[in-house]
Design a protein around this motif. Sequence first.
Motif, PDB file in Angstrom:
ATOM      1  N   LEU A   1      47.687  51.981  68.649  1.00 41.08           N
ATOM      2  CA  LEU A   1      48.378  52.882  67.721  1.00 41.08           C
ATOM      3  C   LEU A   1      47.596  53.080  66.433  1.00 41.08           C
ATOM      4  N   GLY A   2      46.479  52.379  66.252  1.00 44.81           N
ATOM      5  CA  GLY A   2      45.676  52.534  65.043  1.00 44.81           C
ATOM      6  C   GLY A   2      46.271  51.800  63.862  1.00 44.81           C
ATOM      7  N   LEU A   3      47.016  50.760  64.094  1.00 41.72           N
ATOM      8  CA  LEU A   3      47.623  49.985  63.023  1.00 41.72           C
ATOM      9  C   LEU A   3      46.744  48.801  62.688  1.00 41.72           C
ATOM     10  N   PRO A   4      46.773  48.335  61.441  1.00 37.86           N
ATOM     11  CA  PRO A   4      45.945  47.202  61.044  1.00 37.86           C
ATOM     12  C   PRO A   4      46.399  45.913  61.721  1.00 37.86           C
ATOM     13  N   ALA A   5      45.508  44.925  61.790  1.00 37.83           N
ATOM     14  CA  ALA A   5      45.830  43.640  62.424  1.00 37.83           C
ATOM     15  C   ALA A   5      46.916  42.905  61.663  1.00 37.83           C
ATOM     16  N   GLY A   6      47.030  43.153  60.352  1.00 34.58           N
ATOM     17  CA  GLY A   6      48.063  42.497  59.569  1.00 34.58           C
ATOM     18  C   GLY A   6      49.463  42.956  59.919  1.00 34.58           C
ATOM     19  N   ALA A   7      49.585  44.052  60.668  1.00 39.72           N
ATOM     20  CA  ALA A   7      50.903  44.549  61.048  1.00 39.72           C
ATOM     21  C   ALA A   7      51.535  43.709  62.160  1.00 39.72           C
ATOM     22  N   VAL A   8      50.712  42.887  62.827  1.00 37.70           N
ATOM     23  CA  VAL A   8      51.217  42.061  63.933  1.00 37.70           C
ATOM     24  C   VAL A   8      51.839  40.799  63.357  1.00 37.70           C
ATOM     25  N   GLU A   9      53.041  40.533  63.712  1.00 41.27           N
ATOM     26  CA  GLU A   9      53.743  39.334  63.232  1.00 41.27           C
ATOM     27  C   GLU A   9      54.776  38.880  64.252  1.00 41.27           C
ATOM     28  N   LYS A  10      55.121  37.603  64.162  1.00 37.16           N
ATOM     29  CA  LYS A  10      56.125  37.045  65.077  1.00 37.16           C
ATOM     30  C   LYS A  10      57.513  37.232  64.485  1.00 37.16           C
ATOM     31  N   GLY A  11      58.440  37.639  65.329  1.00 38.17           N
ATOM     32  CA  GLY A  11      59.807  37.855  64.889  1.00 38.17           C
ATOM     33  C   GLY A  11      60.729  38.010  66.077  1.00 38.17           C
ATOM     34  N   THR A  12      61.780  38.785  65.903  1.00 37.44           N
ATOM     35  CA  THR A  12      62.761  39.024  66.962  1.00 37.44           C
ATOM     36  C   THR A  12      62.498  40.381  67.568  1.00 37.44           C
ATOM     37  N   ALA A  13      61.947  40.352  68.776  1.00 34.68           N
ATOM     38  CA  ALA A  13      61.658  41.609  69.461  1.00 34.68           C
ATOM     39  C   ALA A  13      62.906  42.088  70.188  1.00 34.68           C
ATOM     40  N   ALA A  14      62.876  43.327  70.622  1.00 33.60           N
ATOM     41  CA  ALA A  14      63.995  43.880  71.372  1.00 33.60           C
ATOM     42  C   ALA A  14      64.153  43.124  72.685  1.00 33.60           C
ATOM     43  N   ALA A  15      65.378  43.002  73.124  1.00 34.89           N
ATOM     44  CA  ALA A  15      65.645  42.219  74.336  1.00 34.89           C
ATOM     45  C   ALA A  15      65.107  42.884  75.583  1.00 34.89           C
ATOM     46  N   ASN A  16      64.885  44.187  75.540  1.00 38.72           N
ATOM     47  CA  ASN A  16      64.420  44.898  76.724  1.00 38.72           C
ATOM     48  C   ASN A  16      62.952  45.251  76.656  1.00 38.72           C
ATOM     49  N   ALA A  17      62.190  44.609  75.777  1.00 38.61           N
ATOM     50  CA  ALA A  17      60.774  44.936  75.635  1.00 38.61           C
ATOM     51  C   ALA A  17      59.989  43.657  75.363  1.00 38.61           C
ATOM     52  N   ASP A  18      58.698  43.725  75.738  1.00 42.85           N
ATOM     53  CA  ASP A  18      57.808  42.600  75.448  1.00 42.85           C
ATOM     54  C   ASP A  18      57.349  42.616  73.993  1.00 42.85           C
ATOM     55  N   VAL A  19      57.092  43.795  73.516  1.00 47.79           N
ATOM     56  CA  VAL A  19      56.622  43.987  72.141  1.00 47.79           C
ATOM     57  C   VAL A  19      57.421  45.136  71.523  1.00 47.79           C
ATOM     58  N   THR A  20      57.806  44.991  70.272  1.00 44.35           N
ATOM     59  CA  THR A  20      58.562  46.030  69.580  1.00 44.35           C
ATOM     60  C   THR A  20      57.714  46.583  68.435  1.00 44.35           C
ATOM     61  N   VAL A  21      57.644  47.907  68.393  1.00 41.19           N
ATOM     62  CA  VAL A  21      56.897  48.592  67.331  1.00 41.19           C
ATOM     63  C   VAL A  21      57.897  49.298  66.420  1.00 41.19           C
ATOM     64  N   VAL A  22      57.819  49.009  65.132  1.00 38.83           N
ATOM     65  CA  VAL A  22      58.633  49.696  64.123  1.00 38.83           C
ATOM     66  C   VAL A  22      57.689  50.628  63.350  1.00 38.83           C
ATOM     67  N   LEU A  23      57.868  51.914  63.531  1.00 43.92           N
ATOM     68  CA  LEU A  23      57.000  52.907  62.892  1.00 43.92           C
ATOM     69  C   LEU A  23      57.449  53.120  61.446  1.00 43.92           C
ATOM     70  N   GLY A  24      56.558  52.804  60.488  1.00 42.94           N
ATOM     71  CA  GLY A  24      56.851  53.015  59.068  1.00 42.94           C
ATOM     72  C   GLY A  24      56.251  54.299  58.554  1.00 42.94           C
ATOM     73  N   GLN A  25      56.378  54.491  57.253  1.00 43.36           N
ATOM     74  CA  GLN A  25      55.878  55.711  56.623  1.00 43.36           C
ATOM     75  C   GLN A  25      54.352  55.770  56.640  1.00 43.36           C
ATOM     76  N   ASP A  26      53.693  54.612  56.878  1.00 39.89           N
ATOM     77  CA  ASP A  26      52.240  54.595  56.908  1.00 39.89           C
ATOM     78  C   ASP A  26      51.670  55.069  58.245  1.00 39.89           C
ATOM     79  N   TYR A  27      52.540  55.319  59.222  1.00 35.04           N
ATOM     80  CA  TYR A  27      52.046  55.768  60.528  1.00 35.04           C
ATOM     81  C   TYR A  27      51.785  57.264  60.460  1.00 35.04           C
ATOM     82  N   GLU A  28      50.548  57.614  60.804  1.00 34.52           N
ATOM     83  CA  GLU A  28      50.131  59.004  60.724  1.00 34.52           C
ATOM     84  C   GLU A  28      50.285  59.669  62.085  1.00 34.52           C
ATOM     85  N   VAL A  29      50.965  60.786  62.088  1.00 36.49           N
ATOM     86  CA  VAL A  29      51.173  61.551  63.306  1.00 36.49           C
ATOM     87  C   VAL A  29      50.047  62.562  63.414  1.00 36.49           C
ATOM     88  N   GLU A  30      49.315  62.536  64.517  1.00 37.77           N
ATOM     89  CA  GLU A  30      48.207  63.454  64.718  1.00 37.77           C
ATOM     90  C   GLU A  30      48.709  64.831  65.123  1.00 37.77           C
TER      91      GLU A  30
END
Length: 537
Positions: free
Chosen positions: A508-537
Amino acid sequence: MNDQQNPYDPYHPPQPQIVGYDAYGQPVYQQAQQHEQQHQYDPYAQPQQSYGYDQYADTSYAQQGYGYEGYAPGYDTAPQQPAPPDVPEPQPHPEPAPAVAVPEQRRPVPGPERPEPEREYRTEQFSFVEDPDEDSEDVIDWLKFTESRSERREEAKRRGRNRVVALVVVLAVALIGGVGYLWSAGKIPGLSDQETEQGGTASGPQKRDVIVLHLHNTKNKETSTALLVNNATTKQGTTILLPNSLSVANDDGTTTTLAKSVDDDGSTGTREAIGALLGTKITGTWRLDTPYLENLVELVGGVEISTDTEVPGAKKGDAPLVPKGENQTLNGRMAVAYATHRGSGEAEAKQLERFGQVIQGVLRKMSDDPQSATVTVQTLAQILDPSLPDKDLGASLAKLAEHAKVGDYKTALLPVQEDGTLSEQATSSVVKDILGGSVSAPEQGAAVRVGVRNASGNEDATEAARIVLVNGGYAVVDGGRADTESSSQVIYGDAAQKAKAEEVAKTLGLPAGAVEKGTAAANADVTVVLGQDYEVE
């Protein structure tokens, strides 16, 4: 009477002859007298062994005879007279008299033709008799009493030991059986693999059997979908109602609704899309058209449910087809009308709840024997999906019927947001508690499931991120919208998913610092929360 005496006459024995006189002038008799005294009969003497001769015919007498030369003491020469034959003194009856030896006469030797003469006595005539002791009987009785008393004590001890052993065995069997029952029922705290919690949930891995049910209304072509879940761990059965507006992913990564997926992708595509969205494995699909539902209700003998509304008749002015009230008995036609009824202005959830009531009513009346349930399915003569043969479907329905009969069955509605995405409430109450508690490890070669939640404030951000992730080989789960966040996050719940989260961030082109351990969605392995810093091409 003849003056000459008979030497063999026992009543007139011959008188001993005087052979001389001693120094005192006393007559000296023949020594045969002494010989007679020495050879008197001894009743205790052992008989000598006979070798064909009479043991009483002593040859010494024959050697002595009348020509025996004997001298009196003190005399060198004395006239010798033949000694008279030995005549035993008469003995009283029954003592036998000793035999008399006749000089120069031998008894006949027994031969083969002449039998041996009968002996004058037999060995059995002699016996040794002990004097009875007056205390002997008392001693014997005491010994018998002591022995019998000891035997009784030993027997009592033996019986006591046998009783103790039998009691221990019975208690051990009862204890093992009781513990085994409690263990199999999962009622032993700390020993069962899973601890059942309030509300039918359990911690730890659970064994579930999930099939998807599509009810096709042949009149208006609408579809109602539900998941039939058998939790073998908690021994609970659940019907999860899925709204037609539920957003699912197509094979190309685009999103669609559940209703369109059933029409366009069919049973197989829809089953895979639902499994990917909810993070669960669905074993098969059961398509049940309304005519088959009517026949099924008739086969089980009708259903009893509490209706929440009145279903009007086919024509205006007709009596209600389904009355409203508690514990209404519905036949096949009435059950189909109630399961598909949606009043004017009612939400889709109301119709799904009535559909769920009918399904649970059918399960309560169906046999919990797999073979009998399979016969019921075969009697319907419906065309089944290849993923779920009649035998497997019958076995699954029998297990669900077992839970429904004892009240361990419930119906739940999967809550979705207006846009059809899942809310946090849906992932925690349904996906987590009913469908698995946590996302299971993907199968070998399966795509990593990535949940996307839009918190950027840009509605196009979700679709843009979906396209990028699908092209990267990931399975995308729509997580809906969230409150606006300034920075994007890639969250993983399990340490084993950290490397996958880092790869998702790079995609997704996100920095490595965006990866952190927390509570992911129960139906997914990894959860992505798109913030205002995410650029839509």
